[in-house]
Enzyme design. Structure first.
Site, mmCIF file in Angstrom:
data_model
loop_
_atom_site.group_PDB
_atom_site.id
_atom_site.type_symbol
_atom_site.label_atom_id
_atom_site.label_comp_id
_atom_site.label_asym_id
_atom_site.label_seq_id
_atom_site.Cartn_x
_atom_site.Cartn_y
_atom_site.Cartn_z
ATOM 1 C CG ASP A 169 4.006 -13.380 -5.464
ATOM 2 O OD1 ASP A 169 4.765 -13.299 -4.698
ATOM 3 O OD2 ASP A 169 2.701 -13.415 -5.445
ATOM 4 C CG HIS B 275 -0.175 -6.595 -0.540
ATOM 5 N ND1 HIS B 275 -1.074 -7.381 -0.842
ATOM 6 C CD2 HIS B 275 1.122 -6.996 -0.959
ATOM 7 C CE1 HIS B 275 -0.661 -8.491 -1.446
ATOM 8 N NE2 HIS B 275 0.795 -8.154 -1.404
ATOM 9 C CD GLU C 266 4.836 -9.281 -1.204
ATOM 10 O OE1 GLU C 266 3.506 -8.922 -1.894
ATOM 11 O OE2 GLU C 266 5.328 -10.159 -1.401
#
Length: 386
Positions: A265, A186, A118
């Site tokens: 998450d 993001h 990520e």
């Protein structure tokens, strides 16, 4: 050695599953079953840590091999350790650490078919970047990624990036051609950026509805193009803190449950008692009584304090979603997305990853009673005392 588990399928059918380390050998309908829900083992494709074990700890605190037993107690039998944005050498070290853990421990290797990276090719804009360090966020670099994939032993299977970054389309095409799932996250991408990302092979949106500022443009924002893109699947964090129940319900209706995946998450302090902690990612964080994890002294989330099983329960009970749909989003859908053909389903010949939940009067999953991974009973809930 052959064993059996009985219970009600997510669709409400009483059944008996006979299994061994060779796989699921037989599934039989029965006239009556214990009041338990029997489902495939949960698959979590975004997990940063749990119970004090940290995937992103470059100082190598508690061994990564401790993760599977912690997760078996929560019904998770497959997970993708998630490495967060960092300097290049640190990323390489963290990836190599996961590869070494797989090489050293067969049980860990069986639970970890790949790695989720990520970042660090994410938006540096406040709000969109979340807790990622602005100083190390940068444009995609194919040569850098090749070095990381080598350090990982080829295990990177998912990479989250911002499609608006310079070179993102070329990078997306490159990783897609090599069997890596490119995911938008993001990101402050425009509709044109999302379209280019999809044309280049992008297939997924990471924790859709999060990684956003508190205030965005009503129509011209990164959310709607991702929801509208029929090519894109999406992951959602159903921990009760990242998305309110009506928001999760609306997002799922727009994307369609058939292309949706639940993720935890979870961060290293997930499953830990309330209090203040110091973590490798985020620094000082606070676990609140509710389980919410925030950057200490701020209202900002710092990952999730919930397991995927807790997300499943919240989605069923508080959000009121059908148990069969929710469990599919935590089992069969991630397996289908990532080509795990032997996992995520109750089928003869599939890997014997099973979880038995307590079951309420509406057929919704409660606490985990039993977890089977690789045909071996790995967790059994203790009998109540008193």
């Amino acid at each position: 050695m052959t064993e059996t588990l009985e219970g009600f399928s997510p669709e409400g059918e009483p059944l008996r599953v006979r299994f061994s380390p060779a796989g699921i050998e037989e599934i039989s309908p029965i006239t009556s079953a214990p009041d338990l829900l029997l489902a495939p083992g949960l698959i979590d494709i975004q997990l940063n840590g749990f119970g004090g074990v940290d995937v992103n700890d470059a100082d190598e605190g508690r061994p990564l091999a401790e993760l599977p037993p912690l997760l078996w107690a929560h019904g998770v039998t497959t997970f993708y350790p998630t490495v967060i944005s960092a300097a290049g050498d640190r990323v390489a070290h963290l990836l190599a650490r996961i590869g070494a853990a797989r090489a050293a421990d067969a049980g860990f290797a069986a639970c970890v078919p790949g790695i989720h990276l990520e970042g660090p090719y994410l938006s540096a804009r406040d709000g969109y970047r979340g807790a990622h360090d602005r100083a190390i966020l940068r444009d995609p670099d194919i040569a850098e990624f090749e070095g990381w994939q080598e350090a990982a032993g080829g295990l990177i299977r998912i990479i989250t990036l911002a499609p608006e970054r310079a070179g993102a389309a070329e990078f997306t095409r490159y990783v897609t051609d090599r069997g890596v799932t490119a995911s938008a996250g993001h990101s402050a991408a425009s509709a044109a950026d999302i379209e280019a990302f999809c044309r280049a092979g992008g297939r997924l949106s990471t924790h859709l509805g999060n990684g956003l500022p508190a205030t965005i443009e009503r129509h011209d924002n990164v959310l709607w193009p991702q929801l509208a893109a029929s090519r894109l699947w999406a992951t959602f964090i159903a921990d009760g803190h990242h998305l309110p129940a009506p928001v999760l319900t609306a997002l799922l209706r727009a994307k369609g449950t058939g292309r949706s995946v639940l993720v935890s998450d979870a961060v290293t302090v997930a499953g830990c008692p309330p209090g203040d902690y110091r973590t490798a990612v985020g620094g000082n964080v606070t676990v609140e009584d509710s389980g919410r994890v925030s950057l200490s002294g701020t209202p900002y989330l710092a990952g999730s304090g919930a397991s995927l099983a807790q997300c499943v329960r919240w989605a069923c009970t508080t959000a009121g979603l059908p148990a069969a749909d929710v469990l599919a989003m935590a089992t069969r859908h991630p397996a289908d997305l990532l080509g795990l053909t032997d996992r995520g389903r109750l089928a003869v010949g599939a890997r014997a990853d099973l979880v038995q939940f307590e079951r309420d009067s509406a057929g919704r999953p409660g606490a985990v009673r039993t977890t089977v991974a690789g045909g071996v009973v790995r967790y059994t809930a203790p009998e109540p005392t008193g």
